[in-house]
Design a protein around this motif. Structure first.
Motif, PDB file in Angstrom:
ATOM      1  N   ASP A  85       0.853  -0.867  -0.105  1.00 47.04           N
ATOM      2  CA  ASP A  85       0.082   0.058  -0.256  1.00 47.04           C
ATOM      3  C   ASP A  85       0.873   1.374  -0.225  1.00 47.04           C
ATOM      4  OD1 ASP A  85      -2.592  -1.833   0.179  1.00 47.04           O
ATOM      5  OD2 ASP A  85      -2.889  -1.120   1.950  1.00 47.04           O
ATOM      6  N   TRP A  86       1.605   0.761   0.886  1.00 49.77           N
ATOM      7  CA  TRP A  86       2.759   2.439   0.812  1.00 49.77           C
ATOM      8  C   TRP A  86       4.084   2.056   1.027  1.00 49.77           C
ATOM      9  CZ3 TRP A  86       4.638   3.680   6.030  1.00 49.77           C
ATOM     10  CH2 TRP A  86       3.619   3.654   6.650  1.00 49.77           C
ATOM     11  N   VAL A 153      10.322  -5.221   5.964  1.00 48.42           N
ATOM     12  CA  VAL A 153      11.460  -4.434   6.583  1.00 48.42           C
ATOM     13  C   VAL A 153      12.750  -5.085   5.090  1.00 48.42           C
ATOM     14  CG1 VAL A 153      12.691  -4.120   8.786  1.00 48.42           C
ATOM     15  CG2 VAL A 153      10.513  -4.356   8.781  1.00 48.42           C
ATOM     16  N   MET A 154      12.933  -3.997   4.534  1.00 47.39           N
ATOM     17  CA  MET A 154      14.755  -4.283   4.267  1.00 47.39           C
ATOM     18  C   MET A 154      15.557  -3.035   4.423  1.00 47.39           C
ATOM     19  SD  MET A 154      15.478  -4.646   0.346  1.00 47.39           S
ATOM     20  CE  MET A 154      16.108  -4.315  -0.526  1.00 47.39           C
ATOM     21  N   HIS A 155      16.385  -3.969   3.239  1.00 46.02           N
ATOM     22  CA  HIS A 155      17.859  -3.636   4.318  1.00 46.02           C
ATOM     23  C   HIS A 155      18.732  -3.446   5.371  1.00 46.02           C
ATOM     24  CE1 HIS A 155      18.074  -1.632   0.048  1.00 46.02           C
ATOM     25  NE2 HIS A 155      17.536  -0.475   0.499  1.00 46.02           N
ATOM     26  N   GLU A 200       7.595  -1.230   4.406  1.00 47.37           N
ATOM     27  CA  GLU A 200       6.054  -1.587   2.916  1.00 47.37           C
ATOM     28  C   GLU A 200       5.644  -2.172   3.658  1.00 47.37           C
ATOM     29  OE1 GLU A 200       7.035  -2.754  -0.953  1.00 47.37           O
ATOM     30  OE2 GLU A 200       8.396  -1.496  -1.644  1.00 47.37           O
ATOM     31  N   VAL A 201       4.308  -1.264   3.864  1.00 47.92           N
ATOM     32  CA  VAL A 201       3.001  -1.740   4.666  1.00 47.92           C
ATOM     33  C   VAL A 201       2.133  -2.230   3.931  1.00 47.92           C
ATOM     34  CG1 VAL A 201       1.473  -1.023   6.607  1.00 47.92           C
ATOM     35  CG2 VAL A 201       3.854  -0.446   6.490  1.00 47.92           C
ATOM     36  N   ILE A 202       0.954  -3.081   3.941  1.00 47.31           N
ATOM     37  CA  ILE A 202       0.078  -3.596   3.828  1.00 47.31           C
ATOM     38  C   ILE A 202      -0.962  -3.457   4.716  1.00 47.31           C
ATOM     39  CG2 ILE A 202       0.801  -5.776   2.882  1.00 47.31           C
ATOM     40  CD1 ILE A 202      -0.212  -5.345   0.067  1.00 47.31           C
ATOM     41  N   ASN A 203      -2.179  -4.022   4.556  1.00 48.49           N
ATOM     42  CA  ASN A 203      -3.599  -3.910   4.520  1.00 48.49           C
ATOM     43  C   ASN A 203      -4.300  -5.753   4.443  1.00 48.49           C
ATOM     44  OD1 ASN A 203      -4.330  -2.154   6.134  1.00 48.49           O
ATOM     45  ND2 ASN A 203      -5.987  -1.818   6.144  1.00 48.49           N
ATOM     46  N   ARG A 204      -4.088  -6.327   5.193  1.00 51.14           N
ATOM     47  CA  ARG A 204      -5.109  -7.857   4.334  1.00 51.14           C
ATOM     48  C   ARG A 204      -6.546  -7.455   3.561  1.00 51.14           C
ATOM     49  NH1 ARG A 204      -6.568 -11.460   1.711  1.00 51.14           N
ATOM     50  NH2 ARG A 204      -6.242 -13.490   2.150  1.00 51.14           N
ATOM     51  N   THR A 205      -7.196  -6.856   4.019  1.00 52.36           N
ATOM     52  CA  THR A 205      -8.547  -5.711   2.995  1.00 52.36           C
ATOM     53  C   THR A 205      -8.274  -4.529   3.172  1.00 52.36           C
ATOM     54  OG1 THR A 205      -9.693  -5.824   5.240  1.00 52.36           O
ATOM     55  CG2 THR A 205     -10.149  -8.181   3.717  1.00 52.36           C
TER      56      THR A 205
END
Length: 239
Positions: A85-86, A153-155, A200-205
């Motif tokens: 999502d963002w 969570v990257m790097h 980076e973050v995302i919702n399930r719905t």
């Protein structure tokens, strides 16, 4: 909410950070999938959200150079077949402890379980020297058993052997540390002050959201930077 803040600061005092020159923001090389339409099965209650915190222990900096705001920063990874999502870059010099970004309680007070769902080199080359680890985490509401969202969570540098897919982590579990990697298309950094975690973050719905703030804003352990479980209508939206 997060717990054991005093413990976290005690741990943070042991970390060593070094100052250096300015740096350019990251540019990842990784497969992405089209967003498409997100199914609305198992809708979430609007109140049962989970706060997202900086994935760096102790002080850190939001979008340090003003070039990676979540309103437009590239999103590289996908979960459940949808582009996240963002995203945002959160900065701290090499050596800072990296932790889960998810709070330990939902907004309604139920406990949260966070488990590791992805552990792999973050760059498309598969070489850790190009950008470190990508560690994916999934947050669930224990009161309902509902998976609320995920965070990549990257790097991450110096990942402990215990951080493997299926492991359960707490809010202060060490995932690794911030690092300085070689300059490449995946990590365009030329000084220690450019060391950062790409979150980076995302919702399930539906869609999650970020908390809008100015470039270079200082963050602490208890600074909420976003939320999962929200009912936003699209990606890259402020809460």
């Amino acid at each position: 909410m997060r717990l054991f803040t005093a413990v976290r600061y005690a741990l943070a005092s042991a970390m060593v950070a070094s100052a250096a020159l300015l740096a350019a923001p990251v540019a990842h090389a990784q497969e992405v999938r089209p967003e498409g339409g997100r199914q609305e099965a198992q809708p979430l209650a609007a109140a049962a959200t989970i706060a997202v915190y900086p994935p760096i222990q102790g002080p850190s900096i939001w979008n340090r150079f003003g070039q990676t705001p979540p309103s437009s920063h590239h999103r590289v990874f996908s979960n459940w077949g949808y582009l996240n999502d963002w995203s945002v870059d959160i900065y701290q010099n090499p050596g800072a402890t990296v932790v889960s970004p998810f709070g330990s309680k939902t907004s309604t007070g139920s406990s949260v379980t966070v488990r590791v769902v992805t552990v792999r080199p973050g760059c498309a080359t598969g070489n850790l020297a190009d950008g470190g680890w990508r560690i994916g985490l999934e947050a669930s509401d224990n009161a309902t058993g509902t998976v609320v969202g995920r965070g990549d969570v990257m790097h991450v540098d110096r990942k402990p052997a215990s951080i493997t897919v299926g492991a359960t982590v707490g809010p202060w579990t060490r995932l690794g540390q911030t690092g300085r990697f070689r300059y490449s298309s995946c990590y365009q950094v030329n000084g220690d002050t450019g060391a950062h975690i790409h979150l980076e973050v995302i919702n399930r719905t539906k869609y999650s959201c970020y908390i809008a703030r100015g470039a270079g804003a200082g963050l602490g352990d208890e600074t909420v930077v976003g939320r999962v479980g929200t009912l936003n209508s699209g990606p890259q939206q402020a809460c």
